[in-house]
Scaffold this motif. Structure first.
Motif, PDB file in Angstrom:
ATOM      1  N   ALA A 148       0.826  -1.202   0.000  1.00  0.00           N
ATOM      2  CA  ALA A 148       0.000   0.000   0.000  1.00  0.00           C
ATOM      3  C   ALA A 148       0.863   1.256   0.000  1.00  0.00           C
ATOM      4  O   ALA A 148       0.599   2.210  -0.744  1.00  0.00           O
ATOM      5  CB  ALA A 148      -0.931  -0.004   1.216  1.00  0.00           C
ATOM      6  N   PHE A 149       1.914   1.265   0.822  1.00  0.00           N
ATOM      7  CA  PHE A 149       2.801   2.430   0.867  1.00  0.00           C
ATOM      8  C   PHE A 149       3.533   2.594  -0.462  1.00  0.00           C
ATOM      9  O   PHE A 149       3.655   3.702  -0.999  1.00  0.00           O
ATOM     10  CB  PHE A 149       3.809   2.290   2.010  1.00  0.00           C
ATOM     11  CG  PHE A 149       4.646   3.515   2.237  1.00  0.00           C
ATOM     12  CD1 PHE A 149       4.140   4.593   2.954  1.00  0.00           C
ATOM     13  CD2 PHE A 149       5.932   3.610   1.733  1.00  0.00           C
ATOM     14  CE1 PHE A 149       4.897   5.743   3.166  1.00  0.00           C
ATOM     15  CE2 PHE A 149       6.705   4.739   1.927  1.00  0.00           C
ATOM     16  CZ  PHE A 149       6.176   5.810   2.645  1.00  0.00           C
ATOM     17  N   ALA A 191       2.545   1.598  -3.382  1.00  0.00           N
ATOM     18  CA  ALA A 191       1.600   2.039  -4.404  1.00  0.00           C
ATOM     19  C   ALA A 191       1.383   3.550  -4.323  1.00  0.00           C
ATOM     20  O   ALA A 191       1.225   4.224  -5.351  1.00  0.00           O
ATOM     21  CB  ALA A 191       0.263   1.309  -4.238  1.00  0.00           C
ATOM     22  N   GLY A 192       1.384   4.084  -3.103  1.00  0.00           N
ATOM     23  CA  GLY A 192       1.268   5.536  -2.947  1.00  0.00           C
ATOM     24  C   GLY A 192       2.460   6.258  -3.534  1.00  0.00           C
ATOM     25  O   GLY A 192       2.313   7.282  -4.218  1.00  0.00           O
ATOM     26  N   SER A 211       2.242   6.196  -7.252  1.00  0.00           N
ATOM     27  CA  SER A 211       1.243   7.169  -7.701  1.00  0.00           C
ATOM     28  C   SER A 211       1.838   8.572  -7.755  1.00  0.00           C
ATOM     29  O   SER A 211       1.599   9.335  -8.690  1.00  0.00           O
ATOM     30  CB  SER A 211       0.028   7.161  -6.763  1.00  0.00           C
ATOM     31  OG  SER A 211      -0.662   5.924  -6.836  1.00  0.00           O
ATOM     32  N   SER A 217      -6.326  12.493   1.738  1.00  0.00           N
ATOM     33  CA  SER A 217      -6.228  11.228   2.465  1.00  0.00           C
ATOM     34  C   SER A 217      -7.595  10.783   2.970  1.00  0.00           C
ATOM     35  O   SER A 217      -7.920   9.583   2.935  1.00  0.00           O
ATOM     36  CB  SER A 217      -5.256  11.358   3.637  1.00  0.00           C
ATOM     37  OG  SER A 217      -3.942  11.628   3.185  1.00  0.00           O
ATOM     38  N   ALA A 268      -2.633   1.808  -9.536  1.00  0.00           N
ATOM     39  CA  ALA A 268      -2.114   1.617  -8.180  1.00  0.00           C
ATOM     40  C   ALA A 268      -3.243   1.657  -7.152  1.00  0.00           C
ATOM     41  O   ALA A 268      -3.313   0.817  -6.244  1.00  0.00           O
ATOM     42  CB  ALA A 268      -1.072   2.686  -7.858  1.00  0.00           C
ATOM     43  N   LEU A 269      -4.143   2.632  -7.291  1.00  0.00           N
ATOM     44  CA  LEU A 269      -5.241   2.776  -6.337  1.00  0.00           C
ATOM     45  C   LEU A 269      -6.181   1.579  -6.390  1.00  0.00           C
ATOM     46  O   LEU A 269      -6.600   1.060  -5.348  1.00  0.00           O
ATOM     47  CB  LEU A 269      -6.010   4.071  -6.633  1.00  0.00           C
ATOM     48  CG  LEU A 269      -7.224   4.360  -5.755  1.00  0.00           C
ATOM     49  CD1 LEU A 269      -6.818   4.462  -4.286  1.00  0.00           C
ATOM     50  CD2 LEU A 269      -7.913   5.655  -6.194  1.00  0.00           C
ATOM     51  N   ILE A 295      -4.880  -1.421  -4.440  1.00  0.00           N
ATOM     52  CA  ILE A 295      -5.019  -1.339  -2.980  1.00  0.00           C
ATOM     53  C   ILE A 295      -6.484  -1.452  -2.571  1.00  0.00           C
ATOM     54  O   ILE A 295      -6.808  -2.033  -1.528  1.00  0.00           O
ATOM     55  CB  ILE A 295      -4.403  -0.030  -2.447  1.00  0.00           C
ATOM     56  CG1 ILE A 295      -2.949   0.083  -2.903  1.00  0.00           C
ATOM     57  CG2 ILE A 295      -4.458   0.010  -0.920  1.00  0.00           C
ATOM     58  CD1 ILE A 295      -2.097  -1.150  -2.601  1.00  0.00           C
ATOM     59  N   LEU A 349      -5.777   2.158   3.031  1.00  0.00           N
ATOM     60  CA  LEU A 349      -5.819   3.362   2.183  1.00  0.00           C
ATOM     61  C   LEU A 349      -5.129   4.532   2.872  1.00  0.00           C
ATOM     62  O   LEU A 349      -4.608   5.426   2.196  1.00  0.00           O
ATOM     63  CB  LEU A 349      -7.260   3.708   1.813  1.00  0.00           C
ATOM     64  CG  LEU A 349      -7.762   3.088   0.500  1.00  0.00           C
ATOM     65  CD1 LEU A 349      -6.999   3.657  -0.693  1.00  0.00           C
ATOM     66  CD2 LEU A 349      -7.629   1.563   0.506  1.00  0.00           C
ATOM     67  N   TYR A 387      -1.624   3.933   1.954  1.00  0.00           N
ATOM     68  CA  TYR A 387      -1.469   4.352   0.552  1.00  0.00           C
ATOM     69  C   TYR A 387      -1.346   5.878   0.474  1.00  0.00           C
ATOM     70  O   TYR A 387      -0.467   6.411  -0.217  1.00  0.00           O
ATOM     71  CB  TYR A 387      -2.672   3.886  -0.266  1.00  0.00           C
ATOM     72  CG  TYR A 387      -2.764   4.512  -1.639  1.00  0.00           C
ATOM     73  CD1 TYR A 387      -2.030   3.998  -2.707  1.00  0.00           C
ATOM     74  CD2 TYR A 387      -3.581   5.622  -1.865  1.00  0.00           C
ATOM     75  CE1 TYR A 387      -2.103   4.588  -3.966  1.00  0.00           C
ATOM     76  CE2 TYR A 387      -3.651   6.208  -3.113  1.00  0.00           C
ATOM     77  CZ  TYR A 387      -2.912   5.689  -4.160  1.00  0.00           C
ATOM     78  OH  TYR A 387      -2.992   6.280  -5.399  1.00  0.00           O
ATOM     79  N   SER A 388      -2.204   6.578   1.194  1.00  0.00           N
ATOM     80  CA  SER A 388      -2.169   8.044   1.201  1.00  0.00           C
ATOM     81  C   SER A 388      -0.852   8.553   1.761  1.00  0.00           C
ATOM     82  O   SER A 388      -0.323   9.571   1.297  1.00  0.00           O
ATOM     83  CB  SER A 388      -3.341   8.593   2.032  1.00  0.00           C
ATOM     84  OG  SER A 388      -4.585   8.214   1.470  1.00  0.00           O
TER      85      SER A 388
END
Length: 249
Positions: free
Chosen positions: A12-13, A15-16, A19, A67, A151-152, A155, A172, A175-176
């Motif tokens: 998740a991290f 993917a952020g 992004s 976020s 990416a989003l 997740i 999430l 991810y943010s």
């Protein structure tokens, strides 16, 4: 249902971060920051002291706003996933296939330039900026969802298989954080950050390729149920050190 562990959290991290450095976000970061702070890029380069603190504060509000939107999306995905809890095997197959497809899109970006285009909604960001950093952050989350879609969506697919709504929202939030941390660093060290952007732009192909392969691999793990086993093992390891952040959720 799947409880988030170290593999899911790291994904998740990551993917952020992917992004943030995507071709439709990274080139426009100086413009986002100028819109949020009310300063020109030249003024941002020269900002210090009280002015810099004001920039960081407004950037923080911008981050909190987008976020919150992404966390709500994660909680919604988990809620939908829990509604299908009786069909867990089917849900995991759907999530796994979704992540594999998103990973394939990253790889295709190497060969199909149209998929790697910049995403321009300058007029929208300028109007949103007049409403302050909170409005601009919400506009960013909504307007750039198609841009950061691969990416989003990956997740969100993981969030849909989470055990609780809080865990889905937590994924999430991570991810943010991956998207927000480099943005905040840019606000603090504008000159050095924008210099680093040039290196990232030269290596877009490698970054997209690696991200695509990783997503495909994670998708296969979800599809086969192996990610659930890895998450359980990771949680047991973290429990031994009292570092399991999701245990109380």
């Amino acid at each position: 249902m799947n409880d988030p562990g170290a593999p899911s959290i790291l994904l998740a991290f990551g993917a952020g971060l992917v992004s943030f450095i995507s071709p439709c976000v990274l080139p426009l970061v100086p413009g986002y920051l100028a819109t949020v702070s009310g300063l020109t890029p030249e003024e941002l380069r020269a900002s210090h002291g009280a002015q810099l603190r004001a920039v960081v504060m407004r950037a923080g509000l911008f981050i909190l706003s987008f976020s919150a939107i992404f966390v709500l999306l994660g909680m919604t995905a988990t809620g939908l996933g829990r509604a299908l809890a009786d069909n867990r095997a089917l849900l995991e197959k759907i999530a796994g296939i979704t992540i594999i497809v998103m990973g394939a899109l990253f790889v295709l970006m190497l060969f199909v330039p149209l998929l790697n285009r910049e995403w321009h909604v300058d007029a929208l960001m300028q109007r949103a900026g007049r409403g302050g950093p909170l409005v601009a952050g919400a506009a960013f989350a909504i307007a750039w969802t198609p841009c950061v879609g691969p990416a989003l969506a990956s997740i969100l697919g993981l969030a849909a298989t989470s055990g609780t709504v809080a865990q889905g929202g937590g994924l999430l939030a991570v991810y943010s954080a991956g998207l927000a941390l480099p943005f905040l660093i840019t606000a603090i060290a504008f000159n050095r950050a924008t210099t680093a952007f040039a290196w990232v732009k030269r290596h877009y192909a490698v970054i997209n390729g690696v991200a695509g392969v990783l997503l495909i691999s994670i998708g296969v793990l979800v599809l086969t149920g192996e990610l659930f086993r890895l998450n359980v093992q990771a949680q047991q390891f973290l429990d031994g050190y009292g570092l399991n952040l999701f245990k109380s959720l």
